[in-house]
Each structure stands twice: as structure tokens, then as C-alpha cells.
Design a protein around this motif. Structure first.
Motif, mmCIF file in Angstrom:
data_model
loop_
_atom_site.group_PDB
_atom_site.id
_atom_site.type_symbol
_atom_site.label_atom_id
_atom_site.label_comp_id
_atom_site.label_asym_id
_atom_site.label_seq_id
_atom_site.Cartn_x
_atom_site.Cartn_y
_atom_site.Cartn_z
ATOM 1 N N TYR A 37 5.789 3.183 19.022
ATOM 2 C CA TYR A 37 5.589 3.194 17.569
ATOM 3 C C TYR A 37 6.675 2.378 16.873
ATOM 4 C CZ TYR A 37 5.644 5.258 12.836
ATOM 5 O OH TYR A 37 5.654 5.455 11.473
ATOM 6 N N ALA A 38 7.934 2.585 17.270
ATOM 7 C CA ALA A 38 9.048 1.869 16.652
ATOM 8 C C ALA A 38 8.955 0.368 16.908
ATOM 9 C CB ALA A 38 10.374 2.418 17.181
ATOM 10 N N GLN A 39 8.602 -0.027 18.144
ATOM 11 C CA GLN A 39 8.506 -1.447 18.464
ATOM 12 C C GLN A 39 7.382 -2.126 17.694
ATOM 13 O OE1 GLN A 39 10.466 -3.352 20.149
ATOM 14 N NE2 GLN A 39 11.876 -1.740 20.795
ATOM 15 N N ARG A 40 6.276 -1.420 17.500
ATOM 16 C CA ARG A 40 5.154 -2.014 16.761
ATOM 17 C C ARG A 40 5.509 -2.182 15.280
ATOM 18 N NH1 ARG A 40 0.345 1.751 19.011
ATOM 19 N NH2 ARG A 40 -1.096 0.415 17.889
ATOM 20 N N LEU A 41 6.261 -1.257 14.723
ATOM 21 C CA LEU A 41 6.713 -1.420 13.347
ATOM 22 C C LEU A 41 7.709 -2.572 13.229
ATOM 23 C CD1 LEU A 41 7.214 2.183 11.887
ATOM 24 C CD2 LEU A 41 5.247 0.685 11.684
ATOM 25 N N LEU A 42 8.617 -2.668 14.209
ATOM 26 C CA LEU A 42 9.577 -3.776 14.206
ATOM 27 C C LEU A 42 8.864 -5.116 14.279
ATOM 28 C CD1 LEU A 42 12.481 -2.533 16.526
ATOM 29 C CD2 LEU A 42 12.675 -3.239 14.142
ATOM 30 N N ALA A 43 7.854 -5.202 15.152
ATOM 31 C CA ALA A 43 7.098 -6.448 15.304
ATOM 32 C C ALA A 43 6.372 -6.825 14.024
ATOM 33 C CB ALA A 43 6.102 -6.332 16.453
ATOM 34 N N GLY A 44 6.045 -5.804 13.191
ATOM 35 C CA GLY A 44 5.358 -6.077 11.926
ATOM 36 C C GLY A 44 6.299 -6.311 10.772
ATOM 37 N N GLY A 45 7.628 -6.240 11.011
ATOM 38 C CA GLY A 45 8.580 -6.552 9.957
ATOM 39 C C GLY A 45 9.178 -5.355 9.264
ATOM 40 N N ILE A 46 8.900 -4.125 9.748
ATOM 41 C CA ILE A 46 9.479 -2.925 9.148
ATOM 42 C C ILE A 46 10.772 -2.606 9.882
ATOM 43 C CG2 ILE A 46 9.098 -0.501 8.569
ATOM 44 C CD1 ILE A 46 7.251 -2.479 7.135
ATOM 45 N N VAL A 47 11.898 -2.743 9.199
ATOM 46 C CA VAL A 47 13.198 -2.554 9.843
ATOM 47 C C VAL A 47 13.833 -1.207 9.489
ATOM 48 C CG1 VAL A 47 13.651 -5.014 10.046
ATOM 49 C CG2 VAL A 47 14.334 -3.810 7.960
ATOM 50 N N ASP A 48 13.431 -0.595 8.376
ATOM 51 C CA ASP A 48 13.975 0.710 7.994
ATOM 52 C C ASP A 48 13.166 1.796 8.696
ATOM 53 O OD1 ASP A 48 15.712 -0.613 6.293
ATOM 54 O OD2 ASP A 48 14.272 -0.577 4.643
ATOM 55 N N LEU A 49 13.441 1.994 9.972
ATOM 56 C CA LEU A 49 12.642 2.901 10.785
ATOM 57 C C LEU A 49 13.024 4.359 10.539
ATOM 58 C CD1 LEU A 49 12.605 0.982 14.179
ATOM 59 C CD2 LEU A 49 10.908 0.945 12.359
ATOM 60 N N GLU A 50 12.030 5.228 10.609
ATOM 61 C CA GLU A 50 12.247 6.660 10.509
ATOM 62 C C GLU A 50 12.291 7.254 11.914
ATOM 63 O OE1 GLU A 50 12.652 8.318 7.735
ATOM 64 O OE2 GLU A 50 12.020 6.893 6.179
ATOM 65 N N SER A 51 12.855 8.432 12.012
ATOM 66 C CA SER A 51 12.914 9.114 13.311
ATOM 67 C C SER A 51 11.665 9.939 13.571
ATOM 68 C CB SER A 51 14.148 10.026 13.369
ATOM 69 O OG SER A 51 14.068 11.005 12.328
ATOM 70 N N LYS A 52 10.710 9.893 12.636
ATOM 71 C CA LYS A 52 9.496 10.693 12.775
ATOM 72 C C LYS A 52 8.273 9.818 12.535
ATOM 73 C CE LYS A 52 10.164 12.012 7.954
ATOM 74 N NZ LYS A 52 10.512 13.070 7.025
ATOM 75 N N MET A 53 7.119 10.309 12.956
ATOM 76 C CA MET A 53 5.839 9.664 12.713
ATOM 77 C C MET A 53 4.812 10.743 12.392
ATOM 78 S SD MET A 53 4.989 8.629 16.681
ATOM 79 C CE MET A 53 3.244 8.300 16.490
ATOM 80 N N TYR A 54 3.709 10.339 11.801
ATOM 81 C CA TYR A 54 2.697 11.300 11.369
ATOM 82 C C TYR A 54 1.378 11.032 12.087
ATOM 83 C CZ TYR A 54 6.054 12.100 7.610
ATOM 84 O OH TYR A 54 7.184 12.376 6.902
ATOM 85 N N LEU A 55 0.706 12.116 12.479
ATOM 86 C CA LEU A 55 -0.567 12.021 13.193
ATOM 87 C C LEU A 55 -1.611 12.892 12.508
ATOM 88 C CD1 LEU A 55 0.714 12.299 16.889
ATOM 89 C CD2 LEU A 55 0.079 10.221 15.654
ATOM 90 N N PRO A 56 -2.891 12.515 12.573
ATOM 91 C CA PRO A 56 -3.940 13.360 11.979
ATOM 92 C C PRO A 56 -4.076 14.666 12.740
ATOM 93 C CG PRO A 56 -4.904 11.560 13.244
ATOM 94 C CD PRO A 56 -3.436 11.303 13.201
ATOM 95 N N PHE A 57 -4.419 15.728 12.015
ATOM 96 C CA PHE A 57 -4.575 17.047 12.656
ATOM 97 C C PHE A 57 -6.002 17.572 12.497
ATOM 98 C CE2 PHE A 57 -4.195 21.734 12.484
ATOM 99 C CZ PHE A 57 -3.822 21.935 13.793
ATOM 100 N N GLY A 58 -6.416 17.820 11.276
ATOM 101 C CA GLY A 58 -7.777 18.296 11.032
ATOM 102 C C GLY A 58 -7.801 19.683 10.430
ATOM 103 N N CYS A 59 -8.543 19.839 9.333
ATOM 104 C CA CYS A 59 -8.693 21.133 8.663
ATOM 105 C C CYS A 59 -10.028 21.128 7.919
ATOM 106 C CB CYS A 59 -7.519 21.359 7.695
ATOM 107 S SG CYS A 59 -7.491 20.220 6.283
#
Length: 627
Positions: free
Chosen positions: A480-502
Motif C-alpha cells: 500500500y505504501a509503495q503504491r502511494l509513493l509511486a503515485g506521488g503521495i509522500v505524506d504517508l499514514e501508518s494506517k489504511m482503510y478497508l470496506p467492511f459492510g453494514c
């Protein structure tokens, strides 16, 4: 090639973590339960993700038996005891075969037993045990009761409240008004199943905020699907015996010829549901099994939005607002069908709307009615084309002109020249990105000097689904971090979000959509390049060096903020496969052969490709300028 196991596939698609999967498998070993149903019961995966993975693993199509049409004659071929024992519900005949929904469609022993009991070949579909048991209880319970008619064997009608729905005709025809009154009378008296079913479909689609309803006749019946957040979902099934009457009712509402089934037809009608008003555009198409109907649901409230409500960044919103405040110029909105171009144009009109200016639009068709704006619908058969309308509009003393779509040279040329003569012109084009709009205009035959002197800005956009409030927050993975870096996002977070469902998002994990944008401002540098006939790639590099943010960068910024997911962005936006050249100090994307970084001022040698960053494992900003 060996088939993948369900757990491995879910983990590979990042729908579940390794620890959660191991815990579920350990729990499964202590009880008799299918892994997929256990994961769904514990809320570890969303239903849509689980169904997609199960279909890939088992290669059986999923059907929800609670919403499916069930033929009584088929129920009598498989005893209630056998249906309960093997957790199977028979649906309909397909020739001499029986279509069934089973919790374990790959169980050969159960298939053999059902084949022996029914005397017919069994064609299994995939279902969940709880849903099948609910259908068994309802359907086999009705066998011993008196025949309640088609309406009561369609549970979908009973599940949807249609008490507050009202219909209005968009036609001036007295015949259609009388037909509409008859339709509402039948709905209130609850005598006609087809009328109740049409109302239930419309009400359910509006509740789910669907943009389109598809009624598709097939060999085994008619499938009703709705497009929610850009993705089609199955809503219900209609028995063959009701297909013609349902289509006829819709055609009556839309003021179409119900006797004509051999040619496509178009129509529209209006619906009020509580405090919501919807305009429905209806289209029919003859197919092999009958007439297919598509209804587009248009909500007038969609026009009363601000740019920031649509997902524009504050930077782009300010730039676009400044351009729209100019007395003349031309703004193009580009993207494929269904990318929200019309909504953006209407938001611009809503921003410009004022008693002090004259706004005229020419559209095909007029999707939304807006007060204080003069809207014209083209009528090619009567000679009222985009180009003819534009010529007449220029004699109506307009300040702002909106052309629904530029389709040909004549329309494009008139629109561009209008922007030079003191008018602000808004329009749309079908292109992949903002820079490609320049090539598209050149392909139409517009001279480069006219494009350079008339065009002010191009906005390219797509729509991505937004995460529901039930989203899961998990630690960010290296991928996830490498794909964001490759897209130009350098201010990386230590977390990511995923869909859950309700229940709020129907178990999908996504609720609503947001736009992702890029905006090309035609400054002097770009203008000179267009006049010189420079290629797209070079114009794109010039625009990026001037600070233009690419669409994928806007998308990845929304991923980082937890608005959407990386998988959703990858579904919608094409990412470049070539390594990106970046500054090692600030991580921003650069144009090849730059001697200095325009963002932080780092001097050469100061760049590294995305692949080098991955190999070094060093994030931008660590180690300063390479030397």
C-alpha cells in the motif's frame, strides 16, 4: 491449475487479514459450519466481497432465494424433507432441468439424490444457508395454503412500502393523464400485481439512491438490476407470466405505444416519494426474450451543490471559481459516460446563476430543470441541432452559454468563437484526461490558433465509490505504501482503510460516490505549445511543471484520507506503468531533463525513479539531495 481456496483468495484480495482468517478456521474446526458463512456471520468480510470470491472459487453463480421467483410446480417435485436435509430450494424449470439454489452446490451426493427424487437434471446455484432456510419455510408453507395469486408469491412486493408514492405525467396528452390516474387508482386498490411491482421497484431503487433501473428479460424470467454508486446490483426477479404486463405498465406511464414492441422507444414520467421528486427517463429495447427497459432516475436536488460537495479539492475549486467569474472564455469538462460531467456543469451553472446575467443552455436531453436559466432541448428531426441552436442563442444576448456536448466540428467552432466574443461557454467532451481534450478538438478539425486563443481550462473527472462509515482501520501494508509513493503521495499514514459492510451500505462497504479531478489551465506556456502543435505528452509535462495535479494524484490523496480505497481507484483510473521520476528531497513528480526541482529547489542530480525508491527502501526526504 489447482483452484484457490476461499480463505487464500480473500486474503490475496486483502478482504481479510491472516490473523482473522486463522481465527475463523480454528473456530470452524469446532463446529459444523461453512467457512464463508462463518466469516459473514462474524462480520469479517462484506457480503459482496464474499460472494465474488465464492463465485470465483466454486464457479457457481450466486442467487438470493428470498428475492427470486419460485414456481409452485417445481416445489412439488422436491419434497420438503429433502429440501431441508440438503438445504436446497428449487426455483424454476429450464426446459426439463430444474434450477435450484444450494448451500453446497458441489455436493455430488446431494445432487444425485435430488436428481432421483425429481426425475430431472439439477442445475445448482450458490446460496447462503440462512437465506435458503428462510425461503424453504416461506415457499413450502404456501403449498398447503390456498393459492394466494402471483402477487403474494412475490415477497419483494411485500417488503417495500409504496404508500407514499405518487405518479405524474410529463406529457400534455389527455390520454396519458387518464392512464396515469387509472394507474394510481389500481395502486391504491391493490388489485393489479404488475402495478404494485412497478411501484415497489421504483421505491426500492430510490431508497438505495440508484441512478438506473434495468429490467432485463431472460430465458428463466426477468431480472431487475439497479445501478448504485456506478455498480449494477441485482434487486429482484419477475416471473415470465408478469414480464409483459410490467413492461406495459411502464410504457403507459412513459406515454409510449404499448402495441409497438419491435422498435426502441423513449419516454419519461415524474414520481414523488415523500418529500423527494424524481424525473425518470425511460428507454426500451427489443431483445431476443422481450423488451428490455432502462429507467434513469434524475434527482433535481443534484444541481444545488457546491464544487467542494462534489469532491473538488480546495485548490481546484478556487481556480475554477476564479475562471467562472471571468466575463468570457471556455471551460470544458471531460470524461467517459457516467463520470459526472453533467453534474459538474450544473454545479457551475448553479454558481453562475443570478438575476443580473442571461444563461442559456442547449442540451440533449434537458436532464434537470433550473430556475432563472433558459434551457433548450435539441430536436434533430425538426432541424434543431446543437449548431443551429447555438447560432440562435448568440442572437439572444446571452452572458453564459452551456452546450451539453461538443460532437462535431460545426458545434465546436461556433462554441469556441462565441468564447472570443464576450461569452462564457461551458461544454463537455468524451476524452480520457484533460490534455487529450486538446487533441480531440484538433481531430475535429479546429485550427490550433482558435483552440489556443479561446480555451480557458479543461476539467477531467471520474467517479469513485466512497467508504461507508463502517469502514475498517488497519495498519498500512508495505505494498500500500509503495503504491502511494509511486503515485506521488509522500505524506504517508501508518494506517489504511478497508470496506467492511453494514445494513446502511447493503453490505458493500461503500456508500455514495465522490469525484476525482485534474484541471488543465491554459496559461501562456500551454497556449504557445498548442499553437506550435506540440504532442500531448509534452503539453502534459509542461502543465505538470506548472503545478497541475494529475487525476491519479487527486485519487490517491483521497485514498490516504480514507475517503475511498486503493482497489476502487485502480478500478476507475489507469495508472502509468513506466517508473516515475521524482525528487529525492520532496518526492514530487518531475518532468524529464529538469535541472532543478520546481517544488523544493533541489539541484541536479536530484531525481530517482519509483523503482529506485522501492529498492532503496528510503522514503522521500531521507538523506536530502542525492549527490
Amino acid at each position: 491449475m489447482a483452484r484457490k481456496r476461499l480463505g487464500d483468495l480473500l486474503q490475496e484480495k486483502q478482504h481479510i487479514t491472516a490473523d482473522a482468517l486463522k481465527a475463523a478456521i480454528d473456530e470452524q474446526s469446532t463446529k459444523y459450519s461453512l467457512l464463508g458463512e462463518l466469516l459473514l456471520e462474524r462480520g469479517l468480510v462484506s457480503k459482496d466481497d464474499l460472494v465474488a470470491s465464492l463465485e470465483e472459487v466454486t464457479r457457481f453463480h450466486y442467487v438470493d432465494p428470498r428475492l427470486a421467483a419460485v414456481e409452485r410446480a417445481v416445489l412439488e417435485r422436491i419434497p420438503h424433507s429433502a429440501a431441508t436435509k440438503y438445504c436446497v430450494i428449487p426455483l424454476v424449470y429450464e426446459g426439463t432441468r430444474i434450477i435450484t439454489v444450494m448451500a453446497e452446490p458441489q455436493n455430488l451426493r446431494a445432487l444425485d439424490e435430488l436428481r432421483f427424487l425429481s426425475g430431472s437434471e439439477i442445475v445448482p446455484r450458490l446460496g447462503f444457508r440462512g437465506e435458503i432456510n428462510e425461503a424453504i419455510q416461506r415457499c413450502y408453507g404456501e403449498i398447503e395454503e390456498p393459492d394466494k395469486g402471483v402477487e403474494e408469491r412475490l415477497p419483494f412486493i411485500q417488503q417495500v412500502d409504496v404508500s407514499d408514492i405518487q405518479f405524474f405525467t410529463a406529457s400534455s396528452s389527455e390520454r396519458n393523464k387518464a392512464a396515469m390516474a387509472e394507474f394510481e387508482a389500481e395502486l391504491r386498490n391493490e388489485k393489479t400485481p404488475a402495478v404494485r411491482l412497478v411501484s415497489a421497484i421504483l421505491s426500492a431503487a430510490a431508497t438505495k439512491r440508484a441512478s438506473d433501473i434495468h429490467i432485463e428479460p431472460q430465458a428463466l424470467g426477468t431480472v431487475v438490476r439497479v445501478r448504485v454508486d456506478g455498480v449494477l446490483r441485482e434487486l429482484t426477479h419477475i416471473p415470465n407470466v408478469m414480464q409483459t404486463s410490467v413492461v406495459s405498465r411502464i410504457k403507459i406511464l412513459s406515454d409510449m405505444d404499448i402495441a409497438e414492441r419491435r422498435v426502441p422507444q423513449d419516454g419519461r414520467f415524474l414520481v414523488r416519494m415523500g418529500d423527494r421528486n424524481l424525473d425518470l427517463r425511460v428507454s426500451t429495447l427489443p431483445t431476443h426474450y422481450g423488451e428490455k427497459v432502462v429507467m434513469r432516475l434524475l434527482d433535481p436536488a443534484a444541481t444545488s451543490v457546491k464544487f467542494t460537495d462534489l469532491g473538488f479539492s480546495e485548490e481546484i475549486s478556487k481556480a475554477l471559481t476564479a475562471i467562472l467569474s471571468m466575463p468570457q472564455g471556455m471551460v470544458l469538462v471531460t470524461g467517459p459516460t457516467g463520470s459526472g460531467k453533467s453534474t459538474t456543469l450544473y454545479a457551475a451553472l448553479n454558481f453562475l446563476r443570478s438575476p443580473n446575467i442571461n444563461i442559456i443552455t442547449v442540451e440533449d436531453p434537458v436532464e434537470y430543470k433550473i430556475d432563472e436559466i433558459n434551457q433548450v432541448q435539441v430536436h434533430p428531426k425538426a432541424g434543431l441541432t446543437f449548431s443551429n441552436c447555438l447560432r440562435s442563442i448568440l442572437r439572444q444576448d446571452p452572458n453564459v452559454i452551456m452546450v451539453g456536448e461538443i460532437r462535431d466540428l460545426e458545434t465546436a467552432e461556433i462554441a469556441l468563437r462565441a468564447s472570443q466574443t464576450g461569452h462564457l461557454v461551458l461544454s463537455s467532451l468524451h476524452t480520457n484526461d484533460a490534455v487529450a481534450a486538446l487533441t480531440r478538438l484538433l481531430d475535429l478539425g479546429i485550427p490550433p490558433f482558435l483552440i489556443a486563443s479561446s480555451l480557458t481550462a479543461v476539467v477531467a473527472q471520474r467517479l469513485v465509490r466512497t467508504l461507508c462509515s463502517c469502514r475498517n482501520e488497519v495498519p498500512a501494508t508495505n505494498d500500500y505504501a509503495q503504491r502511494l509513493l509511486a503515485g506521488g503521495i509522500v505524506d504517508l499514514e501508518s494506517k489504511m482503510y478497508l470496506p467492511f459492510g453494514c445494513p446502511r451500505c447493503d453490505g458493500t462497504g461503500y456508500k455514495g460516490r465522490v469525484g476525482i479531478y485534474e484541471m488543465l489551465i491554459i496559461d501562456e506556456q500551454v497556449r504557445n505549445s498548442v499553437r506550435a502543435g506540440i504532442r500531448d505528452d509534452e503539453v502534459r509535462d509542461l502543465a505538470r511543471s506548472g503545478g497541475m495535479r494529475m487525476m491519479r494524484e487527486d485519487a490517491l490523496e483521497k485514498v490516504r484520507a480514507g475517503i475511498t480505497t486503493l482497489d476502487e481507484v485502480m478500478r476507475v483510473v489507469a495508472f502509468e506503468q513506466s517508473p516515475t521520476i521524482r525528487c529525492l528531497r520532496c518526492g514530487k513528480g518531475l518532468v524529464p531533463n529538469f535541472r532543478f526541482c520546481p517544488y523544493c529547489g533541489a539541484g541536479a542530480p536530484h531525481v530517482a525513479t519509483g523503482s529506485r525508491l522501492a529498492e532503496d527502501g528510503r522514503a522521500p526526504g531521507e538523506g536530502g539531495v542525492a549527490g
